[in-house]
Design a protein around this motif. Structure first.
Motif, PDB file in Angstrom:
ATOM      1  N   ALA A  49       0.614  -1.207  -0.089  1.00  0.00           N
ATOM      2  CA  ALA A  49       0.110  -0.036  -0.217  1.00  0.00           C
ATOM      3  C   ALA A  49       0.836   1.257   0.129  1.00  0.00           C
ATOM      4  N   GLN A  50       2.049   1.093   0.605  1.00  0.00           N
ATOM      5  CA  GLN A  50       2.923   2.529   0.809  1.00  0.00           C
ATOM      6  C   GLN A  50       3.497   2.683  -0.686  1.00  0.00           C
ATOM      7  N   ILE A  51       3.669   1.470  -1.284  1.00  0.00           N
ATOM      8  CA  ILE A  51       4.380   1.684  -2.693  1.00  0.00           C
ATOM      9  C   ILE A  51       3.267   2.117  -3.621  1.00  0.00           C
ATOM     10  N   ARG A  52       2.287   1.829  -3.623  1.00  0.00           N
ATOM     11  CA  ARG A  52       1.281   2.243  -4.473  1.00  0.00           C
ATOM     12  C   ARG A  52       0.867   3.709  -4.080  1.00  0.00           C
ATOM     13  N   GLN A  53       0.902   4.065  -2.781  1.00  0.00           N
ATOM     14  CA  GLN A  53       0.688   5.359  -2.782  1.00  0.00           C
ATOM     15  C   GLN A  53       1.800   6.278  -3.461  1.00  0.00           C
ATOM     16  N   LEU A  54       2.981   5.752  -3.336  1.00  0.00           N
ATOM     17  CA  LEU A  54       3.975   6.767  -4.011  1.00  0.00           C
ATOM     18  C   LEU A  54       3.854   6.603  -5.403  1.00  0.00           C
ATOM     19  N   GLU A  55       3.492   5.358  -6.081  1.00  0.00           N
ATOM     20  CA  GLU A  55       3.288   5.612  -7.416  1.00  0.00           C
ATOM     21  C   GLU A  55       2.099   6.326  -7.978  1.00  0.00           C
ATOM     22  N   GLU A  56       0.948   6.544  -6.978  1.00  0.00           N
ATOM     23  CA  GLU A  56      -0.043   7.541  -7.406  1.00  0.00           C
ATOM     24  C   GLU A  56       0.429   8.981  -7.265  1.00  0.00           C
ATOM     25  N   ARG A  57       1.393   9.050  -6.058  1.00  0.00           N
ATOM     26  CA  ARG A  57       1.833  10.454  -6.164  1.00  0.00           C
ATOM     27  C   ARG A  57       2.726  10.877  -7.511  1.00  0.00           C
ATOM     28  N   LEU A  58       3.623   9.927  -7.926  1.00  0.00           N
ATOM     29  CA  LEU A  58       4.300  10.002  -8.992  1.00  0.00           C
ATOM     30  C   LEU A  58       3.571  10.212 -10.345  1.00  0.00           C
ATOM     31  N   GLY A  59       2.549   9.399 -10.310  1.00  0.00           N
ATOM     32  CA  GLY A  59       1.690   9.331 -11.468  1.00  0.00           C
ATOM     33  C   GLY A  59       2.173   8.304 -12.426  1.00  0.00           C
ATOM     34  N   GLN A  60       3.179   7.118 -11.842  1.00  0.00           N
ATOM     35  CA  GLN A  60       3.724   6.509 -12.970  1.00  0.00           C
ATOM     36  C   GLN A  60       4.043   4.917 -12.191  1.00  0.00           C
ATOM     37  N   PRO A  61       3.854   3.850 -12.719  1.00  0.00           N
ATOM     38  CA  PRO A  61       4.144   2.682 -12.049  1.00  0.00           C
ATOM     39  C   PRO A  61       5.681   2.518 -11.768  1.00  0.00           C
ATOM     40  N   ASP A  74      11.424   1.605 -16.116  1.00  0.00           N
ATOM     41  CA  ASP A  74      12.286   2.733 -16.517  1.00  0.00           C
ATOM     42  C   ASP A  74      12.133   4.010 -15.494  1.00  0.00           C
ATOM     43  N   THR A  75      10.796   4.480 -15.269  1.00  0.00           N
ATOM     44  CA  THR A  75      10.637   5.342 -14.050  1.00  0.00           C
ATOM     45  C   THR A  75      11.122   4.408 -12.694  1.00  0.00           C
ATOM     46  N   GLY A  76      10.978   3.375 -12.344  1.00  0.00           N
ATOM     47  CA  GLY A  76      11.440   2.919 -11.147  1.00  0.00           C
ATOM     48  C   GLY A  76      12.802   3.042 -11.048  1.00  0.00           C
ATOM     49  N   HIS A  77      13.535   2.788 -12.232  1.00  0.00           N
ATOM     50  CA  HIS A  77      15.071   2.901 -12.140  1.00  0.00           C
ATOM     51  C   HIS A  77      15.594   4.454 -11.979  1.00  0.00           C
ATOM     52  N   LEU A  78      14.933   5.047 -12.588  1.00  0.00           N
ATOM     53  CA  LEU A  78      15.012   6.928 -12.454  1.00  0.00           C
ATOM     54  C   LEU A  78      14.799   7.045 -10.826  1.00  0.00           C
ATOM     55  N   VAL A  79      13.728   6.693 -10.305  1.00  0.00           N
ATOM     56  CA  VAL A  79      13.411   6.844  -8.772  1.00  0.00           C
ATOM     57  C   VAL A  79      14.543   6.252  -7.560  1.00  0.00           C
ATOM     58  N   ALA A  80      14.710   5.070  -8.219  1.00  0.00           N
ATOM     59  CA  ALA A  80      15.735   4.439  -7.347  1.00  0.00           C
ATOM     60  C   ALA A  80      17.065   5.221  -7.476  1.00  0.00           C
ATOM     61  N   THR A  81      17.512   5.555  -8.301  1.00  0.00           N
ATOM     62  CA  THR A  81      18.852   6.154  -8.603  1.00  0.00           C
ATOM     63  C   THR A  81      18.830   7.471  -7.702  1.00  0.00           C
ATOM     64  N   TYR A  82      17.802   8.245  -7.485  1.00  0.00           N
ATOM     65  CA  TYR A  82      17.542   9.412  -6.762  1.00  0.00           C
ATOM     66  C   TYR A  82      17.538   8.952  -5.234  1.00  0.00           C
ATOM     67  N   ALA A  83      16.715   7.877  -5.187  1.00  0.00           N
ATOM     68  CA  ALA A  83      16.721   7.539  -3.621  1.00  0.00           C
ATOM     69  C   ALA A  83      17.848   6.970  -2.834  1.00  0.00           C
ATOM     70  N   ASP A  84      18.732   6.473  -3.888  1.00  0.00           N
ATOM     71  CA  ASP A  84      20.116   5.954  -3.558  1.00  0.00           C
ATOM     72  C   ASP A  84      20.858   7.298  -3.064  1.00  0.00           C
ATOM     73  N   SER A  85      20.755   8.435  -3.812  1.00  0.00           N
ATOM     74  CA  SER A  85      21.716   9.496  -3.417  1.00  0.00           C
ATOM     75  C   SER A  85      20.952  10.248  -2.208  1.00  0.00           C
ATOM     76  N   ILE A  86      19.568   9.970  -1.941  1.00  0.00           N
ATOM     77  CA  ILE A  86      18.966  10.916  -1.002  1.00  0.00           C
ATOM     78  C   ILE A  86      19.519  10.020   0.311  1.00  0.00           C
ATOM     79  N   PHE A  87      19.299   8.700   0.271  1.00  0.00           N
ATOM     80  CA  PHE A  87      19.710   7.994   1.580  1.00  0.00           C
ATOM     81  C   PHE A  87      20.956   8.013   1.757  1.00  0.00           C
ATOM     82  N   ASP A  88      21.950   7.839   0.776  1.00  0.00           N
ATOM     83  CA  ASP A  88      23.176   8.103   1.148  1.00  0.00           C
ATOM     84  C   ASP A  88      23.827   9.545   1.765  1.00  0.00           C
ATOM     85  N   LEU A  89      23.014  10.537   1.270  1.00  0.00           N
ATOM     86  CA  LEU A  89      23.438  11.796   1.759  1.00  0.00           C
ATOM     87  C   LEU A  89      22.841  11.896   3.030  1.00  0.00           C
ATOM     88  N   GLY A  90      21.940  11.256   3.437  1.00  0.00           N
ATOM     89  CA  GLY A  90      21.097  11.039   4.682  1.00  0.00           C
ATOM     90  C   GLY A  90      22.307  10.583   5.615  1.00  0.00           C
TER      91      GLY A  90
END
Length: 315
Positions: A49-61, A74-90
């Protein structure tokens, strides 16, 4: 600007739930919903459900099913790359504030199979003793590596050929340096002997780069123009294998000296001649307008190739 004047609406962060992003990131890394749910101590339905809400927010699976695994879109790969950076920086931020580790930067490097592993190691050498950097190193064909670069699975691709311009898939190709091709042989056979290249190669047994190597066609053309016909005993695409052939056979071998830098320094191999007309270029290929780790920018800024020319001449 006063901190009170900053509107979260300007950045959209009020509509991006980082808790959802973290759950997505964990599933993206494991590829399994049930396994991740167990590790996070949440129910599988809650995680879904958490992931589904994120997909709804982003408007793409972000995922698609592939058997029992979840495969990133393809969108998932892009989001995962940014997530890597976000949590590494955290992690880096918390490390700095606690006075401990400064966090870890992940750098994902692909290199074509025809590129010298010694060259790759030389280029990456500033990072090999850096505790704040984790490396992922892959090798393969250029087309496959560029596809992974476009899908945000690599940060940079090292190659020995430039990438043609393509407005539909723009890439940035930076030349790092170059090195002339040399002919080397075992010291017990060739010590003290020199050959003119290409004239001295007629009838000589040789190992050469395979036809996929960027410089092979140039070598064939150079020999043809001089009416020289070496006896080609081996054609080798992989530079690590060509290094072993040079080291363990009685043949002469055409390659950049960086490939056999250790054998030249030890005196096991010697340079018999240099083909100054033949040059191998080294390139770093990146995707523009993409987040790049700071350490990659620093490596790109150096833009030098480490060669063994001066060292081998002194042996």
């Amino acid at each position: 600007m006063n901190i009170n004047e900053i509107k979260t609406e300007q950045f959209g962060v009020d509509r991006l739930n980082f808790h959802h992003l973290f759950y997505f990131w964990c599933v993206a890394r494991s590829g399994h919903l049930s396994r991740t749910a167990k590790q996070l101590h949440v129910s599988q339905s809650a995680l879904s459900a958490q992931i589904r809400q994120l997909e709804e927010r982003l408007g793409q699976p972000l995922f698609e099913r592939e058997g029992r695994r979840l495969k990133l879109t393809d969108t998932g790969h892009l989001v995962a790359t940014y997530a890597d950076s976000i949590f590494d920086l955290g992690a880096e931020m918390l490390g700095r504030l606690s006075g401990g580790s400064e966090g870890v930067t992940r750098l994902r490097v692909g290199s074509v199979a025809t590129l010298s592993r010694n060259y790759q190691e030389n280029w990456l050498s500033p990072l090999l003793t850096d505790p704040s950097v984790t490396l992922t190193l892959e090798s393969g064909l250029l087309g496959g590596l560029l596809d992974r670069l476009q899908h945000h699975q690599l940060d940079v691709v090292l190659a020995n050929e430039a990438v043609p311009a393509d407005p539909e898939q723009p890439l940035h190709c930076q030349r790092l340096g170059s090195q002339p091709m040399s002919v080397v042989g075992r010291a017990e056979i060739w010590q003290g002997r020199q050959l003119n290249i290409p004239d001295g190669l007629h009838g000589v047994e040789m190992a050469v780069p395979g036809v996929r190597h960027a410089v092979r066609a140039q070598f064939d053309a150079l020999c043809a123009s001089a009416a020289v016909e070496p006896r080609i005993r081996a054609e080798v695409d992989d530079m690590a294998m060509l290094r072993l052939v040079a080291r363990d056979s009685d043949w002469l071998t055409l390659l950049p000296e960086v490939v056999v830098q250790d054998e030249l320094r030890s005196g096991r191999l010697v340079v018999v001649g240099v083909a100054t007309e033949l040059t191998e270029n080294f390139y770093a290929i990146t995707a523009p307008n993409r987040y790049r780790p700071r350490v990659l920018d620093e490596l790109m800024a150096r833009a030098v190739v480490t060669t063994t020319n001066s060292a081998s001449r002194k042996m």
